[in-house]
Write a protein that holds these residues in place. Structure first.
Motif, PDB file in Angstrom:
ATOM      1  N   PHE A 129       0.826  -1.206   0.000  1.00 33.48           N
ATOM      2  CA  PHE A 129       0.000   0.000   0.000  1.00 33.48           C
ATOM      3  C   PHE A 129       0.864   1.261   0.000  1.00 33.48           C
ATOM      4  CE2 PHE A 129      -2.687  -3.289   2.030  1.00 33.48           C
ATOM      5  CZ  PHE A 129      -3.633  -3.376   1.017  1.00 33.48           C
ATOM      6  N   THR A 172       0.408   4.041  -2.944  1.00 33.93           N
ATOM      7  CA  THR A 172       0.112   5.441  -2.620  1.00 33.93           C
ATOM      8  C   THR A 172       1.326   6.328  -2.833  1.00 33.93           C
ATOM      9  OG1 THR A 172       0.602   5.003  -0.281  1.00 33.93           O
ATOM     10  CG2 THR A 172      -1.695   4.834  -0.981  1.00 33.93           C
ATOM     11  N   ALA A 198       1.597   9.468  -5.368  1.00 28.46           N
ATOM     12  CA  ALA A 198       1.930  10.792  -4.845  1.00 28.46           C
ATOM     13  C   ALA A 198       3.096  11.431  -5.606  1.00 28.46           C
ATOM     14  CB  ALA A 198       2.270  10.689  -3.359  1.00 28.46           C
ATOM     15  N   TRP A 209      -9.157   0.716   2.388  1.00 28.71           N
ATOM     16  CA  TRP A 209      -8.426   1.931   2.768  1.00 28.71           C
ATOM     17  C   TRP A 209      -7.809   2.600   1.548  1.00 28.71           C
ATOM     18  CZ3 TRP A 209      -3.280   3.106   2.045  1.00 28.71           C
ATOM     19  CH2 TRP A 209      -2.791   4.217   2.720  1.00 28.71           C
ATOM     20  N   LEU A 210      -7.221   1.775   0.642  1.00 27.55           N
ATOM     21  CA  LEU A 210      -6.581   2.315  -0.566  1.00 27.55           C
ATOM     22  C   LEU A 210      -7.593   3.044  -1.431  1.00 27.55           C
ATOM     23  CD1 LEU A 210      -3.966   2.396  -2.307  1.00 27.55           C
ATOM     24  CD2 LEU A 210      -4.749   0.259  -3.357  1.00 27.55           C
ATOM     25  N   SER A 211      -8.786   2.467  -1.558  1.00 26.00           N
ATOM     26  CA  SER A 211      -9.833   3.102  -2.369  1.00 26.00           C
ATOM     27  C   SER A 211     -10.282   4.421  -1.750  1.00 26.00           C
ATOM     28  CB  SER A 211     -11.022   2.145  -2.512  1.00 26.00           C
ATOM     29  OG  SER A 211     -12.076   2.766  -3.202  1.00 26.00           O
ATOM     30  N   GLU A 212     -10.467   4.431  -0.420  1.00 25.42           N
ATOM     31  CA  GLU A 212     -10.896   5.659   0.251  1.00 25.42           C
ATOM     32  C   GLU A 212      -9.842   6.763   0.141  1.00 25.42           C
ATOM     33  OE1 GLU A 212     -11.709   4.433   4.195  1.00 25.42           O
ATOM     34  OE2 GLU A 212     -13.468   3.208   3.638  1.00 25.42           O
ATOM     35  N   ARG A 213      -8.577   6.358   0.214  1.00 23.35           N
ATOM     36  CA  ARG A 213      -7.498   7.355   0.210  1.00 23.35           C
ATOM     37  C   ARG A 213      -7.254   7.926  -1.175  1.00 23.35           C
ATOM     38  NH1 ARG A 213      -3.448   8.741   3.739  1.00 23.35           N
ATOM     39  NH2 ARG A 213      -1.569   9.651   2.799  1.00 23.35           N
ATOM     40  N   THR A 214      -7.347   7.068  -2.208  1.00 28.32           N
ATOM     41  CA  THR A 214      -6.960   7.495  -3.561  1.00 28.32           C
ATOM     42  C   THR A 214      -8.148   7.764  -4.471  1.00 28.32           C
ATOM     43  OG1 THR A 214      -6.867   5.226  -4.411  1.00 28.32           O
ATOM     44  CG2 THR A 214      -4.854   6.103  -3.392  1.00 28.32           C
ATOM     45  N   HIS A 215      -9.350   7.269  -4.069  1.00 31.55           N
ATOM     46  CA  HIS A 215     -10.553   7.381  -4.904  1.00 31.55           C
ATOM     47  C   HIS A 215     -10.368   6.656  -6.245  1.00 31.55           C
ATOM     48  CE1 HIS A 215     -11.939  10.274  -1.964  1.00 31.55           C
ATOM     49  NE2 HIS A 215     -10.840  10.988  -2.144  1.00 31.55           N
TER      50      HIS A 215
END
Length: 511
Positions: free
Chosen positions: A179, A183, A187, A218-224
């Protein structure tokens, strides 16, 4: 019956968070999925850096991985599938191959300045493929997060941006920190590059995938951005490596005696895919011998190809392997030299044009010939037969056998000398059908050398060569092509089962 998706069209790029994240294998798997559903699909890698290469039917040179991906797509490989190939000849320099032909040698700084010219070749190839196929699957190189290489990039986002090609980002969970890889890579990208990333694929997972789902959420929520799926770690795939030697892979266990084979691994080893059939053979115990390691007691020592023959020969001597080879021969062992390994077995190596550093050096001296590097690279697929001397050291030097072979040549060396009058193989001229000699067999039959790559891929030649090396009369045959095909089908099945392909096609805008 599976529903066809033959209406798909466009391009999708697979980029990785790291080198060896699984980009090449994923592209091969996606290509086979699409091909068996009726989609006309082609692989494409704008720029590849690798010492494993393949020869196309039209006499060009491309990365080995792109040839495998073309096989997965059930199409004939062409130079357009890998328009820029870099073959490192030192830590700071590489041979630059454009549209299948060697153009020049450059250091990293000179190539950086050359990239705008190289990108024109990339552009021309991509547009030809896009016109000829429904879908083009593009493979990136290394990682797009290498921000020091962003200027004039032609391998990752520098290619994707001008064509607005959607990007699926793949990460190898087996390395740990998957992850953070995803991410962190995202970034490091500019906003317009981030917008091209349509989602993620997690590769090489072992265990219960349900335990991974909180991280995926979590990855989906953070990166959309969506995660299209989690691919399992697939063991035992027989697929051509893009570059690195996988020293952990061993042949399957088998009862009874096995032929012991040692392969010398030098810094610029090339086309080590020559050995894939031996790695899979149940009657072969194959070991790679790397820096600081002694040559073990064995039946056969293989000197593989090299992109920098004189430098790798110096490395061989620094390791003390020349003395080990001499002892091996004194005790009746066999030695096989392939391409660059063949050149090392001669009396001298000359590089008057400075193609691999320049100068001359003494070879190992076990075969009476010398090799001079020439400006023109020999690139061709070949067919022929083994020489009778390989089957029986007492056979006439001129006599071909009936054992068929096929392979390919990639070399800049031209060899001359009396040892070549006792050839190892006879190759058939495409135009005339006449046979021409290649390589050499020593008078005592212990040493065999040839420029032909892929000798062990052909089952009949494979069996004959293993008998020559001491495997015995009942040696079995491994059909590497069949193993490769079965592996591609298994890979495609896994891709279909693990990934939400409709979502991937939709997010990538393929229809």
């Amino acid at each position: 019956m599976k529903k066809t998706v033959s209406s798909l069209s466009g391009a999708l790029m697979v980029q990785g968070t790291t080198s060896d994240a699984g980009k090449s294998t994923l592209v091969a798997g996606l290509a086979r999925v699409l091909a068996r559903q009726g989609v006309r699909v082609a692989p494409f890698k704008p720029q590849n850096m690798a010492l494993n290469s393949a020869v196309t039917a039209d006499g060009g040179e491309i990365g080995r991985a792109q040839a495998l991906q073309a096989l997965a797509a059930r199409v004939v490989p062409t130079v357009d599938m890998n328009p820029v190939l870099l073959k490192p000849s030192s830590d700071v320099g590489a041979q630059v191959i454009i549209h299948g032909q060697a153009r020049t040698d450059m250091d990293a700084r000179a190539y950086h300045a050359y990239k705008p010219i190289a990108f024109e070749a990339v552009r021309a190839s991509f547009e030809r493929l896009r016109a000829a196929y429904d879908v083009v699957l593009v493979e990136g190189a290394g990682s797009p997060a290498e921000i020091n290489l962003r200027d004039r990039d032609i391998a990752n986002m520098g290619f994707a941006l001008p064509y607005r090609v959607p990007v699926a980002l793949v990460a190898d969970i087996d390395r740990g920190g998957v992850f953070a890889h995803l991410t962190g890579t995202l970034a490091c990208l500019a906003p317009e590059e981030q917008a091209l990333v349509c989602g993620f694929i997690i590769n090489r997972f072992r265990g219960d995938v349900g335990l991974l789902m909180p991280g995926v959420d979590w990855l989906s929520e953070r990166t959309h951005k969506p995660t299209f799926g989690v691919l399992p770690y697939l063991h035992g795939l027989h697929l051509d490596a893009e570059d690195a030697v996988d020293i952990a892979q061993t042949a399957p266990a088998a009862g009874g005696p096995r032929l012991r084979v040692a392969v010398l691994v030098w810094p610029r080893i090339s086309n080590h895919t020559d050995l894939d059939a031996l790695r899979a053979h149940p009657q072969v115990d194959l070991h790679y011998v790397g820096p600081g390691q002694a040559v073990p007691a064995c039946d056969l020592v293989i000197l593989p190809g090299s992109k920098a023959v004189q430098a790798d020969l110096r490395f061989l001597r620094e390791q003390g392997w020349d003395g080990a080879l001499a002892r091996h021969l004194r005790y009746g062992g066999k030695v096989l030299g392939l391409c660059g390994g063949m050149q090392m077995l001669g009396q001298a190596l000359h590089d008057p044009l400075g193609l691999e550093g320049g100068g001359s050096s003494a070879g190992l001296g076990w075969l009476a010939f010398e090799t001079t590097l020439a400006a023109h690279k020999q690139l061709r697929q070949v067919q022929g037969v083994l020489a009778a001397a390989v089957l029986d050291a007492r056979a006439p030097t001129e006599a071909p056998s009936a054992v068929a072979l096929q392979g390919y040549e990639i070399h800049m060396g031209v060899s001359h000398g009396p040892a070549l009058q006792r050839p190892a193989v006879w190759l058939r001229d495409e135009a005339s059908g006449a046979l021409r000699p290649d390589g050499a067999v020593s008078d005592d039959g212990q040493i065999l050398a040839t420029y032909v790559h892929g000798l062990f891929d052909h089952p009949e030649a494979q069996a004959a060569l293993l008998r020559w090396a001491g495997a015995g009369a009942t040696v079995s045959r491994i059909d590497l092509g069949a193993l490769r095909e079965a592996s591609l089908e298994r890979l495609a099945d896994s891709v279909e089962a693990a990934l939400d392909l409709p979502a991937l096609w939709r997010q990538a805008g393929l229809g």
